[in-house]
Design a protein around this motif. Structure first.
Motif, mmCIF file in Angstrom:
data_model
loop_
_atom_site.group_PDB
_atom_site.id
_atom_site.type_symbol
_atom_site.label_atom_id
_atom_site.label_comp_id
_atom_site.label_asym_id
_atom_site.label_seq_id
_atom_site.Cartn_x
_atom_site.Cartn_y
_atom_site.Cartn_z
ATOM 1 N N ARG A 25 -5.087 -8.495 2.097
ATOM 2 C CA ARG A 25 -3.970 -8.188 2.987
ATOM 3 C C ARG A 25 -3.404 -9.486 3.545
ATOM 4 O O ARG A 25 -4.146 -10.366 4.001
ATOM 5 N N TYR A 29 -8.208 -4.802 -0.184
ATOM 6 C CA TYR A 29 -7.574 -3.507 -0.335
ATOM 7 C C TYR A 29 -8.629 -2.442 -0.599
ATOM 8 O O TYR A 29 -9.543 -2.630 -1.402
ATOM 9 N N GLU A 80 0.826 -1.207 0.000
ATOM 10 C CA GLU A 80 0.000 0.000 0.000
ATOM 11 C C GLU A 80 0.858 1.254 0.000
ATOM 12 O O GLU A 80 0.471 2.288 -0.562
ATOM 13 N N GLN A 126 -8.979 1.538 -1.705
ATOM 14 C CA GLN A 126 -8.256 2.693 -2.235
ATOM 15 C C GLN A 126 -8.624 3.969 -1.483
ATOM 16 O O GLN A 126 -9.763 4.135 -1.065
#
Length: 284
Positions: A275, A282, A249, A284
């Motif tokens: 993850r 994930y 990330e 954003q």
């Protein structure tokens, strides 16, 4: 392209600074990978026997071989211990698993043939893994279960790190691949998938390539933007390997990936990734 061999861990930023320049990193003899190799050897032997028996079965009864491969893959995916050991190996290499996302851990079997579309994930021609996911920050993790040779490994084409190659990214679809795989599974265990696993290069690659050699227990990582594929002479015996793709990330936030030189698609498939520490998606 430098090949960096190390027995020391590298944190995410230091590792990816090298990978995003096109270097390859081999973490040597990671304790968790050595244990995983031993356990994978036992699992493969339980389904397919030793490597001599495996070759005999492949030549004499392809349908039974394919059926045993499916049982092996099923056992592998049901065994959380394998995923836990690979996760431990990533941590031992220096990765922060709380800040990195990965797709599924894959077991690949490449038999001594150029057949690339079997249901048990055979060899794949020249490609960049970024062509499938459209994530330029993505990196690959790869480790052989048994010793490999020049004719039974991965080949890299460093000239094409910054040079475009004609490819099928404009037309390839993951959903079309999934449908083709389902059709093959409905036919028989040894039916071929009539659609490529991934976008492919459609021009002759002029660079001779670099065959990469590493030992069981080693863990290779490289940028998914590298043009690579199974060795062109992969007829020298079976190859079993484990592989996974990941991204961090922090890298997405910094927005400093390798350049996209030839991918016609741009929509990233973040939904393929979870993850590593807890399986969360994930966001954003």
């Amino acid at each position: 392209m430098k090949i960096i061999r190390t027995s020391q861990p590298l944190d995410d930023r230091e590792r990816n600074a090298s990978l995003f320049k096109g270097d390859l990193i081999i973490f040597s003899q990671i304790p968790a990978m050595l244990e995983l190799q031993r356990e994978m050897d036992g699992l493969i032997r339980a389904h397919l026997g030793d490597r001599a028996s495996l070759s005999d079965l492949f030549r004499s009864d392809l349908q039974r071989f394919a059926a045993e491969m499916i049982l092996l893959q099923t056992s592998f995916y049901k065994t959380a211990r394998m995923r836990d050991l690979f996760k431990e190996a990533l941590e031992q290499s220096g990765m922060s698993i709380q800040h990195n996302y990965a797709d599924k851990l894959f077991l690949r079997c490449v038999p001594p043939t150029r057949d690339s579309n079997s249901q048990f994930r055979g060899s794949i021609g020249y490609h960049r893994d970024t062509w499938g996911s459209n994530i330029q920050h993505q990196i690959n993790w790869w480790s052989p279960i048994y010793p490999i040779s020049d004719g039974n490994t991965l080949t890299f084409y460093p000239h094409y790190w910054s040079t475009p190659v004609a490819n099928t990214t404009a037309d390839w679809s993951f959903e079309a691949f999934r449908r083709a795989r389902q059709r093959a599974q409905a036919k028989s265990v040894d039916a071929q998938i009539d659609y490529p696993y991934a976008p492919q290069a459609v021009e002759v690659v002029s660079d001779e390539g670099v065959n990469l050699l590493l030992d069981p227990g080693d863990l290779l990582c490289f940028s998914s933007a590298h043009l690579h594929g199974s060795s062109a002479e992969s007829r020298t015996g079976f190859r079993f390997n484990l592989e996974m793709r990941s991204f961090g990330e922090e890298d997405i936030d910094r927005d400093t990936p390798p350049e996209n030189v030839d991918n016609a698609q741009s929509q990233p498939s973040y939904h393929w990734f979870n993850r590593i520490s807890d399986g969360a998606k994930y966001s954003q």
